[in-house]
Every structure is written in structure tokens, then in C-alpha cells.
Design a protein around this motif. Sequence first.
Motif, mmCIF file in Angstrom:
data_model
loop_
_atom_site.group_PDB
_atom_site.id
_atom_site.type_symbol
_atom_site.label_atom_id
_atom_site.label_comp_id
_atom_site.label_asym_id
_atom_site.label_seq_id
_atom_site.Cartn_x
_atom_site.Cartn_y
_atom_site.Cartn_z
ATOM 1 N N ASP A 85 -8.906 -4.914 2.708
ATOM 2 C CA ASP A 85 -7.484 -4.687 2.971
ATOM 3 C C ASP A 85 -6.969 -3.336 2.489
ATOM 4 O OD1 ASP A 85 -6.664 -7.044 4.364
ATOM 5 O OD2 ASP A 85 -6.899 -8.152 2.503
ATOM 6 N N ASN A 99 0.525 -9.764 10.156
ATOM 7 C CA ASN A 99 -0.376 -8.601 10.120
ATOM 8 C C ASN A 99 -0.011 -7.592 9.035
ATOM 9 O OD1 ASN A 99 -1.892 -9.519 12.413
ATOM 10 N ND2 ASN A 99 -0.154 -8.884 13.673
ATOM 11 N N TYR A 100 0.485 -8.070 7.924
ATOM 12 C CA TYR A 100 0.911 -7.182 6.834
ATOM 13 C C TYR A 100 -0.261 -6.362 6.301
ATOM 14 C CZ TYR A 100 2.844 -5.650 2.370
ATOM 15 O OH TYR A 100 3.261 -4.889 1.309
ATOM 16 N N TYR A 101 -1.395 -7.008 6.126
ATOM 17 C CA TYR A 101 -2.587 -6.319 5.651
ATOM 18 C C TYR A 101 -3.307 -5.763 6.875
ATOM 19 C CZ TYR A 101 -1.441 -8.553 1.280
ATOM 20 O OH TYR A 101 -0.771 -8.961 0.150
ATOM 21 N N GLN A 102 -3.115 -4.482 7.111
ATOM 22 C CA GLN A 102 -3.522 -3.876 8.377
ATOM 23 C C GLN A 102 -5.024 -3.895 8.613
ATOM 24 O OE1 GLN A 102 -1.583 -0.079 8.511
ATOM 25 N NE2 GLN A 102 0.443 -0.993 8.457
ATOM 26 N N GLY A 153 -5.735 -7.673 9.165
ATOM 27 C CA GLY A 153 -4.784 -8.363 10.039
ATOM 28 C C GLY A 153 -4.194 -9.618 9.410
#
Length: 162
Positions: A25, A135-138, A141
Amino acid sequence: MRFRELTLGDAGAVAALEAVCFAGDNPWSRDVFLAEIAQPHTFYLGAFDGEDEAMLGYAGLAMLGPRDDPEFEIHTIGVAPEHRGRGIGRALVDQMAHTADLLDGPMFLEVRTDNAPAIGLYESFGFFTLATRKNYYQASGADAYSMMRRRKSERDTKGRNT
């Protein structure tokens, strides 16, 4: 185990532990930690093994807004996988919460929706879920919960939300 405020000299060790804790992440780099630790509105704390001074965990808190009406945000918190379950994360969150309580500010954070141990820990400190951030943790996802802990003056004497 002992705790101390992190300095710029700790940035490399924090980044190395962050790379282990958040491998999928986009873990923060040494340069990001250098910039964060140097900010006057942040407080970074480390947990260290008393024998060999190895970093066991870390946490970073930012104070946002004016000093007479601040808000706090936990930017990051991590515990070495081999040291989880020993109360290190709880002790770090306790220090962050104590800092926010001294200035009577609410606290905010984001946590992966699939990280049940962390969510349980935060809830035990009075955090509750405000929203889900898709999808905060790019890199992975993964979704995150945005969580909040009310300011001390808004909580009852047992630390629960009112």
C-alpha cells in the motif's frame, strides 16, 4: 520496551518498518518521514526494544487548526509483525489519544476495512466509523474506514461516545 519522540535521525528506521507493515500500500519513504517529523504540527513516537534499541513500532499524529480549537489526525501507525499482540499498538494509540485529550481535540484516522485487529483497537479508544473511502489505498485498491474519536469534553466519564 521504552517510548520516545522520533527525530530526523529515525526516519530511515521508520521507513524500513513502514515498508514491512504496508508492503502492498505505498509505504512512506525515508524522505516523507523526514518531512513529516520536521513539521512543527506533528508528533512522532517510537517504541523501542530496551536491549538493542530496535524499533518495534511507531505512530505519527498531526495537529490541525488553531491551538485553541485543534483537530488531530493519526497519519500512520505500525508495529513490526513479529511484535504484534504485545500491546505496543495500544500503547502508541494511548499516547496519541492522551496528546489530543490534553488540548481537547477530536481525532481522525483511516484504517483498512479488512484490518479487524486495528479497527477493534481504535473502537476500544472510542473511535467510530464516519464513512467508507473506496479505493483509499491506491496500490492495493483496498477500501478504508474514516474513523473519529470525539474530543474529551464531548465524551462521558468512561470515554465512550455520547
